[in-house]
Design an enzyme around this catalytic site. Structure first.
Site, PDB file in Angstrom:
ATOM      1  N   HIS A   1      15.873  32.464  99.178  1.00  0.00           N
ATOM      2  CA  HIS A   1      15.092  31.051  98.562  1.00  0.00           C
ATOM      3  C   HIS A   1      16.126  30.663  97.997  1.00  0.00           C
ATOM      4  O   HIS A   1      16.982  31.037  97.180  1.00  0.00           O
ATOM      5  CB  HIS A   1      13.929  31.243  97.993  1.00  0.00           C
ATOM      6  CG  HIS A   1      13.376  30.113  97.040  1.00  0.00           C
ATOM      7  ND1 HIS A   1      13.735  29.894  95.848  1.00  0.00           N
ATOM      8  CD2 HIS A   1      13.017  28.888  97.456  1.00  0.00           C
ATOM      9  CE1 HIS A   1      13.480  28.940  95.211  1.00  0.00           C
ATOM     10  NE2 HIS A   1      12.856  28.308  96.199  1.00  0.00           N
TER      11      HIS A   1
ATOM     12  N   GLY B   1      -0.706  12.197  98.198  1.00  0.00           N
ATOM     13  CA  GLY B   1       0.731  11.743  98.843  1.00  0.00           C
ATOM     14  C   GLY B   1       1.652  13.059  99.168  1.00  0.00           C
ATOM     15  O   GLY B   1       2.753  12.663  99.785  1.00  0.00           O
ATOM     16  N   SER B   2       1.461  14.268  98.602  1.00  0.00           N
ATOM     17  CA  SER B   2       2.413  15.353  98.963  1.00  0.00           C
ATOM     18  C   SER B   2       2.039  15.782 100.353  1.00  0.00           C
ATOM     19  O   SER B   2       1.150  15.498 101.107  1.00  0.00           O
ATOM     20  CB  SER B   2       1.816  16.513  98.172  1.00  0.00           C
ATOM     21  OG  SER B   2       0.742  17.046  98.488  1.00  0.00           O
ATOM     22  N   ARG B   3       3.223  16.434 100.948  1.00  0.00           N
ATOM     23  CA  ARG B   3       3.250  16.716 102.364  1.00  0.00           C
ATOM     24  C   ARG B   3       3.059  18.375 102.442  1.00  0.00           C
ATOM     25  O   ARG B   3       4.051  19.044 102.342  1.00  0.00           O
ATOM     26  CB  ARG B   3       4.459  16.444 103.038  1.00  0.00           C
ATOM     27  CG  ARG B   3       4.589  16.357 104.471  1.00  0.00           C
ATOM     28  CD  ARG B   3       5.878  15.956 105.194  1.00  0.00           C
ATOM     29  NE  ARG B   3       5.829  15.755 106.651  1.00  0.00           N
ATOM     30  CZ  ARG B   3       6.165  16.832 107.416  1.00  0.00           C
ATOM     31  NH1 ARG B   3       6.594  18.015 106.951  1.00  0.00           N
ATOM     32  NH2 ARG B   3       6.019  16.430 108.713  1.00  0.00           N
TER      33      ARG B   3
ATOM     34  N   ASN C   1      16.814  26.406  95.970  1.00  0.00           N
ATOM     35  CA  ASN C   1      16.230  24.979  95.463  1.00  0.00           C
ATOM     36  C   ASN C   1      17.273  24.414  94.627  1.00  0.00           C
ATOM     37  O   ASN C   1      17.435  24.823  93.450  1.00  0.00           O
ATOM     38  CB  ASN C   1      14.810  25.137  95.042  1.00  0.00           C
ATOM     39  CG  ASN C   1      14.344  23.541  94.630  1.00  0.00           C
ATOM     40  OD1 ASN C   1      14.598  23.190  93.520  1.00  0.00           O
ATOM     41  ND2 ASN C   1      13.359  23.190  95.392  1.00  0.00           N
ATOM     42  N   TYR C   2      17.815  23.134  94.636  1.00  0.00           N
ATOM     43  CA  TYR C   2      18.280  22.429  93.808  1.00  0.00           C
ATOM     44  C   TYR C   2      17.902  20.969  93.862  1.00  0.00           C
ATOM     45  O   TYR C   2      17.731  20.234  94.821  1.00  0.00           O
ATOM     46  CB  TYR C   2      19.808  22.288  94.019  1.00  0.00           C
ATOM     47  CG  TYR C   2      20.532  23.991  94.080  1.00  0.00           C
ATOM     48  CD1 TYR C   2      20.635  24.335  92.721  1.00  0.00           C
ATOM     49  CD2 TYR C   2      20.947  24.606  95.086  1.00  0.00           C
ATOM     50  CE1 TYR C   2      20.942  25.720  92.436  1.00  0.00           C
ATOM     51  CE2 TYR C   2      21.369  25.959  94.988  1.00  0.00           C
ATOM     52  CZ  TYR C   2      21.363  26.258  93.584  1.00  0.00           C
ATOM     53  OH  TYR C   2      21.499  27.598  93.421  1.00  0.00           O
ATOM     54  N   ARG C   3      17.857  20.473  92.697  1.00  0.00           N
ATOM     55  CA  ARG C   3      16.905  19.254  92.470  1.00  0.00           C
ATOM     56  C   ARG C   3      17.301  18.260  91.196  1.00  0.00           C
ATOM     57  O   ARG C   3      18.024  18.915  90.204  1.00  0.00           O
ATOM     58  CB  ARG C   3      15.422  19.583  92.586  1.00  0.00           C
ATOM     59  CG  ARG C   3      15.117  20.501  91.092  1.00  0.00           C
ATOM     60  CD  ARG C   3      13.799  21.113  91.577  1.00  0.00           C
ATOM     61  NE  ARG C   3      13.565  22.021  90.144  1.00  0.00           N
ATOM     62  CZ  ARG C   3      13.776  23.443  90.376  1.00  0.00           C
ATOM     63  NH1 ARG C   3      14.317  23.993  91.466  1.00  0.00           N
ATOM     64  NH2 ARG C   3      13.648  24.029  89.452  1.00  0.00           N
TER      65      ARG C   3
ATOM     66  N   SER D   1      15.359  22.264  99.498  1.00  0.00           N
ATOM     67  CA  SER D   1      14.929  23.474  99.257  1.00  0.00           C
ATOM     68  C   SER D   1      14.681  24.373 100.522  1.00  0.00           C
ATOM     69  O   SER D   1      14.632  23.791 101.503  1.00  0.00           O
ATOM     70  CB  SER D   1      13.364  23.247  98.647  1.00  0.00           C
ATOM     71  OG  SER D   1      12.866  24.681  98.247  1.00  0.00           O
TER      72      SER D   1
END
Length: 442
Positions: free
Chosen positions: A246, A399-401, A248-250, A232
């Site tokens: 912007h 747990g997310s950053r 984002n590929y997931r 991202s």
């Protein structure tokens, strides 16, 4: 671990990227693994029939950014990936090794050369990647790491004085990522390109979101094992005539109690200019359309509309920008064909955007134009914090950053009470487009 790479040239992996991949125009010539480090947009298009015609792909805007939400929540997600890790086809007759051993060694050398072009070593241990060279998770991780490296290389070349912070992080629940962030450069005020490769068990909130989108997920003892990975990026130039971009590929994979694996891809790429430039809008959308068309003539118009509908600031009655493409829960007609489509989209990032920055980064601008850019960035912040499901989900997921989640926000922004542009001004012109999206390629 935080590393600072002046112009992407410091440290072992920075030197490897410089020596192995060189200038952007020489990615396919100088890199030892030339077929793996091809310049964005130069890979042969892969034709695919029926992409996006499955039940999930027909979901439209209702599906929102579910996968983006999961990735951002679980990993804090902030182009061009290529093909398979190929096996050697021939062994020299003089080799004393058996053919299987020789093939394995050459495959290992190939993977090492390919990884030398990344900003850091892969998140997944190389031994694990070598054990599953054809697995979609291996190929997707290599895709997003190559995307990150090539976009950072392109941004560094444009900025000239760029100093990227390369932050490799781990998630205690499983996996980790690499955040590459440039702040206060010559051309870019803030640019981030983040990679996440995470795994573990879905939180109940994540599972609830997925079920609300039609995913039939049956947990065992309340647990749903998952794997998720993505790249991202958000790029904010200093010059108000150079647009923000912007992408984002997931990829997401969940295993239910019966052992069934549910998988899907998501992503997109969109442009947010401060001022409207017709030629820029046409170039950006045409490049994305050319990436989509080989995989199905209906994909670009479908995903263009989806993008316009998703990036909508409801309380303002306007879009965040002039759109691009957006899709989620894409799981048909096959994993291979969808991967190739995502690959094509990733390859379109650099050619769709970098020419626009080069074109405008030296443009003169007035204090009034800079003020308008700051106000538009305020709207960007409003969308991300109020409506973007990925950002909101990430902020409340254990747990997310957080630093990686908020990487998308500009370094500076402004809000003025009751600000309204003059009628028939350039500022009013872009607002009209944001309120009434246009067809840029016909």
């Amino acid at each position: 671990m935080a590393l600072h790479l002046g112009g992407l040239s410091a440290g072992l992996w920075g030197r490897a990227a410089r020596a192995g991949c060189g200038e952007l125009r020489a990615w396919s010539g100088r890199c030892a693994a030339a077929r793996r480090c091809r310049a964005p947009g130069t890979a042969r298009p892969e034709h695919s029939r029926g992409l996006g015609h499955g039940a999930a792909a027909r979901g439209g805007p209702r599906l929102g950014s579910g996968l983006a939400a999961a990735l951002a929540g679980l990993a804090g997600l902030a182009a061009a990936a290529l093909g398979h890790v190929r096996r050697a086809e021939m062994v020299p007759k003089s080799s004393a090794r058996s053919p299987p051993a020789a093939r394995e060694e050459e495959e290992e050398d190939e993977l090492s050369r390919r990884c030398s072009c990344f900003m850091t070593p892969p998140v997944t241990d190389l031994r694990e990647l070598r054990r599953r060279p054809g697995d979609i998770k291996t190929r997707m991780e290599l895709l997003i790491l190559e995307t990150q490296a090539q976009v950072c290389q392109a941004l560094s070349q444009v900025d000239g004085d760029a100093r990227f912070s390369v932050d490799r992080w781990e998630r205690k629940e499983g996996g980790g990522g690499v955040s590459c962030v440039l702040q206060d450069g010559r051309v870019f005020e803030k640019a981030g390109v983040n990679v996440s490769v995470v795994h573990g068990n879905l939180s109940e909130e994540a599972a609830k979101q997925m079920r609300s989108r039609g995913k039939a997920l049956k947990a065992k003892d309340g647990k749903l094992p998952f794997s998720a990975m993505g790249v991202s990026s958000v790029i904010h130039p200093k010059n108000p005539h150079a647009p923000t971009m912007h992408f984002n590929y997931r990829y997401f994979e969940v295993e239910d109690v019966d052992g069934n694996k549910h998988w899907w891809f998501g992503g997109g790429c969109d442009l947010t200019p401060t001022y409207l430039n017709q030629e820029d809008a046409v170039h950006f959308h045409r490049t994305l359309k050319e990436a989509c068309d080989p995989h199905g003539p209906d994909l670009y118009p479908k995903f263009k509309k989806w993008c316009d509908d998703y990036f909508f600031i409801t309380h303002r009655g306007e879009r965040r920008g002039i759109g691009g493409i957006f899709f989620d829960d894409l799981d048909s007609p096959s994993k291979e064909e969808v991967f190739r489509f995502v690959q094509s989209c990733a390859q379109a990032v650099v050619p769709s955007y970098i020419p626009l920055v080069k074109k405008h980064c030296e443009d003169s601008f007035t204090p009034q134009e800079k003020l308008w850019q700051q106000l538009r960035r305020g709207r960007y912040v409003e969308f991300n914090l109020v409506y973007d499901r990925g950002t909101k989900f990430g902020l409340f997921t254990p747990g997310s950053r957080i630093e990686s989640i908020l990487m998308s926000l500009p370094l500076t922004a402004r809000w003025e009470y009751m600000h309204s542009p003059s009628e028939n001004s350039k500022e009013a012109e872009i607002l009209e487009v944001l309120r009434h999206p246009r067809d840029w390629v016909h």
